[in-house]
Design a protein around this motif. Sequence first.
Motif, short mmCIF file in Angstrom:
data_model
loop_
_atom_site.label_atom_id
_atom_site.label_comp_id
_atom_site.label_asym_id
_atom_site.label_seq_id
_atom_site.Cartn_x
_atom_site.Cartn_y
_atom_site.Cartn_z
N LYS A 236 74.63 24.34 21.29
CA LYS A 236 75.00 25.61 21.48
C LYS A 236 76.02 25.62 22.69
O LYS A 236 75.84 25.21 23.71
N ASN A 237 77.30 26.25 22.41
CA ASN A 237 78.16 26.60 23.46
C ASN A 237 78.88 25.10 23.85
O ASN A 237 79.63 25.20 24.77
N VAL A 238 78.66 24.02 23.38
CA VAL A 238 79.19 22.78 23.54
C VAL A 238 80.72 22.95 23.43
O VAL A 238 81.21 23.21 22.31
N PRO A 239 81.65 22.87 24.33
CA PRO A 239 83.00 22.96 23.97
C PRO A 239 83.57 21.63 22.99
O PRO A 239 83.33 20.65 23.12
N GLN A 240 84.49 22.13 22.03
CA GLN A 240 84.98 21.28 21.34
C GLN A 240 86.60 21.69 20.85
O GLN A 240 86.81 22.80 20.58
N TRP A 241 87.03 20.40 20.99
CA TRP A 241 88.49 20.59 20.56
C TRP A 241 88.92 19.60 19.49
O TRP A 241 89.30 18.60 19.78
N LYS A 242 88.81 19.76 18.34
CA LYS A 242 88.64 18.59 17.30
C LYS A 242 89.87 17.86 17.19
O LYS A 242 90.03 16.71 16.99
N SER A 243 91.08 18.72 17.04
CA SER A 243 92.40 17.93 16.98
C SER A 243 92.77 17.34 17.95
O SER A 243 93.19 15.99 17.92
N PHE A 244 92.54 17.74 19.24
CA PHE A 244 92.86 16.68 20.34
C PHE A 244 91.84 15.63 20.50
O PHE A 244 92.48 14.38 20.75
N ASP A 245 90.44 15.82 20.14
CA ASP A 245 89.57 14.69 20.17
C ASP A 245 89.93 13.66 19.32
O ASP A 245 89.76 12.34 19.45
N ARG A 246 90.38 14.04 17.88
CA ARG A 246 90.76 13.11 17.00
C ARG A 246 92.08 12.19 17.56
O ARG A 246 92.01 10.94 17.41
N PHE A 247 92.98 12.73 18.32
CA PHE A 247 94.14 11.98 18.79
C PHE A 247 93.53 11.09 19.95
O PHE A 247 93.98 10.18 20.13
N ALA A 248 92.92 11.81 20.99
CA ALA A 248 92.63 11.29 22.16
C ALA A 248 91.50 10.33 22.09
O ALA A 248 91.28 9.17 23.18
N GLY A 249 90.59 10.23 21.10
CA GLY A 249 89.58 9.32 20.82
C GLY A 249 90.24 8.13 19.75
O GLY A 249 89.36 7.45 19.36
N SER A 250 91.29 8.55 19.29
CA SER A 250 91.93 7.36 18.37
C SER A 250 92.10 6.13 18.84
O SER A 250 92.45 5.81 19.89
N ARG A 251 92.21 4.99 18.08
CA ARG A 251 92.61 3.60 18.31
C ARG A 251 94.09 3.69 18.73
O ARG A 251 94.18 2.88 19.58
N PHE A 252 94.90 4.33 18.22
CA PHE A 252 96.22 4.28 18.70
C PHE A 252 96.41 4.91 20.15
O PHE A 252 97.09 4.15 20.96
N SER A 253 95.53 5.90 20.74
CA SER A 253 95.60 6.41 21.93
C SER A 253 95.10 5.30 23.02
O SER A 253 95.48 5.26 24.03
N ARG A 254 93.76 4.94 22.48
CA ARG A 254 93.30 3.84 23.43
C ARG A 254 94.12 2.41 23.37
O ARG A 254 94.18 2.05 24.74
N LEU A 255 94.74 2.15 22.41
CA LEU A 255 95.65 1.03 22.51
C LEU A 255 96.87 1.27 23.29
O LEU A 255 97.40 0.37 24.10
N LEU A 256 97.21 2.59 23.25
CA LEU A 256 98.30 2.86 24.12
C LEU A 256 98.12 2.85 25.81
O LEU A 256 98.93 2.28 26.43
N TRP A 257 97.01 3.45 26.18
CA TRP A 257 96.67 3.28 27.36
C TRP A 257 96.35 1.94 27.86
O TRP A 257 96.76 1.45 28.86
N MET A 258 95.86 0.95 26.88
CA MET A 258 95.57 -0.50 27.18
C MET A 258 96.76 -1.06 27.46
O MET A 258 96.92 -1.73 28.53
N SER A 259 97.83 -0.55 26.71
CA SER A 259 99.05 -1.55 26.69
C SER A 259 99.73 -0.99 28.10
O SER A 259 100.51 -1.77 28.63
N LEU A 260 99.58 0.33 28.67
CA LEU A 260 100.21 0.78 29.73
C LEU A 260 99.46 0.08 30.90
O LEU A 260 100.15 -0.11 31.91
N TYR A 261 98.21 0.14 30.75
CA TYR A 261 97.57 -0.64 32.03
C TYR A 261 98.14 -2.15 32.25
O TYR A 261 98.09 -2.46 33.35
N VAL A 262 98.26 -2.99 31.22
CA VAL A 262 98.49 -4.11 31.18
C VAL A 262 100.06 -4.14 31.75
O VAL A 262 100.37 -5.16 32.52
#
Length: 246
Positions: free
Chosen positions: A112-138
């Motif tokens: 009930k009323n839990v916020p959801q932004w499906k399209s953004f979550d698909r990108f932000a939680g994707s393998r591409f996004s995670r690997l991008l951040w990890m590369s930037l940290y390295v």
Amino acid sequence: MVIILFVLILWYGGLFFQSFFLHRYAAHQVFTMSKPMERITFILTWIFQGSSYLSAYGYGIMHRMHHAYTDTEKDPHSPSYDANLFAMMWKTKTIYQDINTDKIDVDPRFTKNVPQWKSFDRFAGSRFSRLLWMSLYVLFFVFFVTAWWQWLLLPITFLMAPIHGVIINWFGHIYGYVNYQMKNTSKNLFRFDFLMMGEGYHNNHHKHASRANFGVKWYEIDMTYVVIKILDAVGVIKLKPIRIKK
């Protein structure tokens, strides 16, 4: 010094948005915000959590389940039923992913009323996004490391959100003190929670789940709540009336 500062910014920035947005807003809805502000906060959560980004929807539902089933077999994360903290983390990850991908049926009371932004979550939680951040940290470490031991901090930047979670959901049910005797193992980790910005007052929170301020004693300063009060004062969010559970 630059590396230490960078890790601290990621630690407290990611922790703040996990506590402020995912926990107190998505799961417990202790305050309200406009839809544009909600979208901005989604993006800020992604920026500060980076490679360990957690969706408000998955986190919110799972945390509500934790409160409903604390220290039972249905609890998504409990030292009482998980053999060790790594087993608990793996179980938590699996349940979180199953919620986000609709692989399990979730009781409507948890959605009930839990916020959801499906399209953004698909990108932000994707393998591409995670690997991008990890590369930037390295890359950041490559440019700014000044001593070999600083490389030991790199894995922390990759796994910031899970580390925050395990501190509360594992250690916060084993170590610490209690203000309230309850039918669960929740503890307050610190008398002044300098490390977890108020999330360490876990026993207090289990007693007063709908309360925005997790501190109850004079010395239990909840830094996330301090920021919440400021944001409420300037009109960015609106705190709901306090409901104290006796």
